[in-house]
Enzyme design. Structure first.
Site, PDB file in Angstrom:
ATOM      1  N   LYS A 210       0.799  -1.237   0.000  1.00  0.00           N
ATOM      2  CA  LYS A 210       0.000   0.000   0.000  1.00  0.00           C
ATOM      3  C   LYS A 210       0.828   1.283   0.000  1.00  0.00           C
ATOM      4  O   LYS A 210       0.442   2.278   0.607  1.00  0.00           O
ATOM      5  CB  LYS A 210      -0.950  -0.007   1.208  1.00  0.00           C
ATOM      6  CG  LYS A 210      -1.937  -1.141   1.188  1.00  0.00           C
ATOM      7  CD  LYS A 210      -2.820  -1.179   2.406  1.00  0.00           C
ATOM      8  CE  LYS A 210      -2.115  -1.771   3.591  1.00  0.00           C
ATOM      9  NZ  LYS A 210      -3.004  -2.169   4.668  1.00  0.00           N
ATOM     10  N   ASP A 246      -5.680  -6.095  10.423  1.00  0.00           N
ATOM     11  CA  ASP A 246      -6.995  -5.441  10.420  1.00  0.00           C
ATOM     12  C   ASP A 246      -8.139  -6.407  10.085  1.00  0.00           C
ATOM     13  O   ASP A 246      -9.261  -6.281  10.588  1.00  0.00           O
ATOM     14  CB  ASP A 246      -7.029  -4.213   9.491  1.00  0.00           C
ATOM     15  CG  ASP A 246      -6.515  -4.484   8.088  1.00  0.00           C
ATOM     16  OD1 ASP A 246      -6.072  -5.609   7.814  1.00  0.00           O
ATOM     17  OD2 ASP A 246      -6.551  -3.553   7.250  1.00  0.00           O
TER      18      ASP A 246
HETATM   19  C1  BGC Z   1      -2.025  -5.970   3.544  1.00  0.00           C
HETATM   20  C2  BGC Z   1      -2.905  -6.737   4.492  1.00  0.00           C
HETATM   21  C3  BGC Z   1      -4.068  -5.896   4.938  1.00  0.00           C
HETATM   22  C4  BGC Z   1      -4.802  -5.333   3.729  1.00  0.00           C
HETATM   23  C5  BGC Z   1      -5.962  -4.436   4.115  1.00  0.00           C
HETATM   24  C6  BGC Z   1      -2.852  -5.395   2.401  1.00  0.00           C
HETATM   25  O1  BGC Z   1      -2.060  -4.583   1.593  1.00  0.00           O
HETATM   26  O2  BGC Z   1      -1.013  -6.785   3.011  1.00  0.00           O
HETATM   27  O3  BGC Z   1      -2.167  -7.180   5.614  1.00  0.00           O
HETATM   28  O4  BGC Z   1      -4.937  -6.681   5.699  1.00  0.00           O
HETATM   29  O5  BGC Z   1      -3.915  -4.595   2.924  1.00  0.00           O
HETATM   30  O6  BGC Z   1      -5.546  -3.367   4.885  1.00  0.00           O
END
Ligand code: BGC
Length: 516
Positions: A210, A246
């Site tokens: 992200k 989360d």
């Molecule tokens: C992460 C996850 C997370 C999800 C939602 C992903 O990019 O790897 O760990 O649960 O985003 O936030």
């Protein structure tokens, strides 16, 4: 909005008025005008059909059939089973399928006071959570902005900033008042990135996702990094007692209300899910196997699906372009087709393609950035079109597409014609529908795997919470793909409340002699 070929009704009314007022002679002139107008309309319509054919051709690879979705489901299911079998990198598994050390949902008997730090989505939040028994939970929280430089700088600085925010939150809310000397707050850390856990309190970050990319964190225990930053802050009396993804928080919060809730999903900046799995189906689990640990929550990290090519049959040239220009090429391939962080960018890339082909905004592409620089910035700048724009445009049902027009104007595309707006709405609808279908296909796999008479899926995240059309398409596709009874439920503040619940369940289990 610029003049367009679609104002048929307005023009007709004008012509009729003219006939009444000016009599026959004028009427004849008007008739000629009308004829010319209809001729123009016909040519315009013909031009539009050509446009639409070309656009159709460009958008076609984004239109997924149920057959393709079922192939995605089969591939995801296989990757899940492989991921549960082993962590061996040589096995080339797509999915990490991390055991989370959470074995039980809340019983309703949990009580306690917790701080929660929630890092990983569009916001960074600090919460104070009071669990008052019978799953009654009071929550008070504050969102802190993370300066962009911290997301890309040294990890220690990020953790120091978190500790500073904790201090501010405790002071502002006078939480330390009336506490006995030496009182330590228990803190649950919602950290929404792929982490390999070796206990509830030990979690090594495998990779950032992200858009985060702080140095010195990957490969390290993030619980320890946060604890060290807290301990560097004199006066902060806090112990980190749980690390929670989360999705796991969302599952816990939702399962405290719905007993058949076995799946937690985040559909926001990222896309991921966790679920309760029978421990017998997790050959790689090295921890305790007994009556008390019959089940375990698995964090699938399914956003990573596709890194070894199993989604190549549906990936478009736009998906590849987005991936290659991202800071994490060939990672989170599935997530990059679905989540809010990428939806706007997919649309932007298609728009740029359409502009370059002179299908969209014909004759308006500026050759030099010095002319109408704002307009060019939109076309050149990655990330300048947001998922929020996609949501608002795709649900624009105004007759003249005025919502779309004003959004486009606000981001620097001035005076778009009706046709431009219409095409862009079409692009938004197509990209968003594909994302919803893919998201549904993945959830369908979990609902099938659980094999229960009914399943509740707890979901949080901006796409599910705020994007009405996306939510409808998701539910509709899911019902087509899984005949089993299921319901999708919004989990309010799940990732914070749920993390506190994880810590509370752990405390209760330890107090009654079980440990995780
Ligand atoms: C992460 C996850 C997370 C999800 C939602 C992903 O990019 O790897 O760990 O649960 O985003 O936030």
């Amino acid at each position: 909005m610029a003049a367009s070929s679609n104002y048929v009704i307005e023009v007709r009314i004008d012509v009729l008025k003219t006939l009444k007022i000016a009599g026959l002679a004028t009427g004849a002139i008007a008739a000629i005008g009308l004829g010319a107008y209809y001729f123009h309309q016909r040519t315009q319509r013909a031009k539009r059909v050509t446009f639409r054919e070309e656009v159709k051709h460009i958008l076609e690879p984004f239109q997924l059939t149920d057959e393709q979705l079922r192939r995605v489901m089969a591939n995801l299911n296989t990757e899940m089973t492989n991921g549960l079998r082993s962590d061996d990198e040589r096995e080339k598994n797509d999915l990490a399928m991390f055991p989370t050390y959470v074995h039980y949902g809340p019983s309703g008997q949990e009580i306690g006071e917790y701080l929660v730090v929630d890092l990983g989505g569009s916001n960074f939040r600090v919460s104070h959570v009071n669990i008052e028994g019978r799953n009654r939970i009071r929550l008070n929280n504050k969102i802190f902005l993370i300066p962009h430089s911290l997301l890309l700088g040294e990890g220690d600085k990020l953790f120091d900033y978190i500790a500073e925010c904790l201090q501010r939150f405790i002071d502002d809310n006078k939480l330390a008042l009336h506490k006995p000397a030496g009182y330590k707050f228990d803190l649950a850390f919602t950290f929404s990135f792929p982490c390999n856990q070796t206990s509830l309190r030990q979690a090594r970050l495998v990779s950032w996702t992200k858009g985060f990319s702080c140095t010195g964190v990957v490969g390290n225990d993030v619980v320890l990094l946060l604890q060290q930053a807290i301990d560097r802050h004199k006066g902060l009396n806090i112990q980190v007692v749980a690390l929670v993804n989360d999705t796991v928080g969302t599952l816990m919060a939702c399962s405290s209300i719905y007993r058949d809730c076995k799946v937690g999903v985040i559909l926001g900046t990222g896309y991921n899910a966790c679920y309760f799995e029978n421990i017998d189906n997790v050959p790689k689990w090295k921890g305790v196997r007994d009556q008390a640990t019959k089940q375990i929550v698995i964090n699938t990290e399914w956003g990573a699906l596709g890194k070894h090519g199993c989604l190549d049959f549906i990936r478009t040239s736009v998906d590849r372009e987005l991936d290659e220009s991202s800071s994490t090429p060939n990672q989170q391939v599935f997530e990059k087709m679905i989540s809010a962080l990428y939806l706007g960018e997919i649309v932007r890339l298609i728009i740029v393609d359409l502009v370059q082909r002179s299908i969209l905004l014909p004759g308006r592409m500026q050759k030099t950035p010095s002319l109408r620089s704002d307009y060019n910035i939109f076309l050149i700048l990655r990330g300048s079109f947001y998922a929020k724009h996609v949501a608002d445009i795709e649900s624009d049902n105004t007759e003249d597409l005025s919502v779309t027009s004003s959004i486009l104007t606000s981001i620097g595309i001035h005076d778009p014609s009706y046709d431009d707006c219409y095409l862009i709405r079409e692009v938004c609808r197509t990209v968003s529908l594909r994302a919803a279908k893919l998201a549904a296909a993945a959830i369908a796999v979990l609902v099938n795997r659980l094999n229960q008479s009914s399943v509740t899926v707890g979901i949080d995240g901006t796409l599910f919470r705020h994007h009405e059309k996306f939510k409808k398409n998701l539910a509709r596709t899911l019902s087509r793909l899984v005949p089993r009874t299921h319901r999708l439920v919004l989990s309010e503040d799940g990732s914070s409340k749920g993390s506190a619940l994880v810590a509370a369940v752990d405390r209760r289990m330890r107090e009654t002699g079980f440990s995780s």
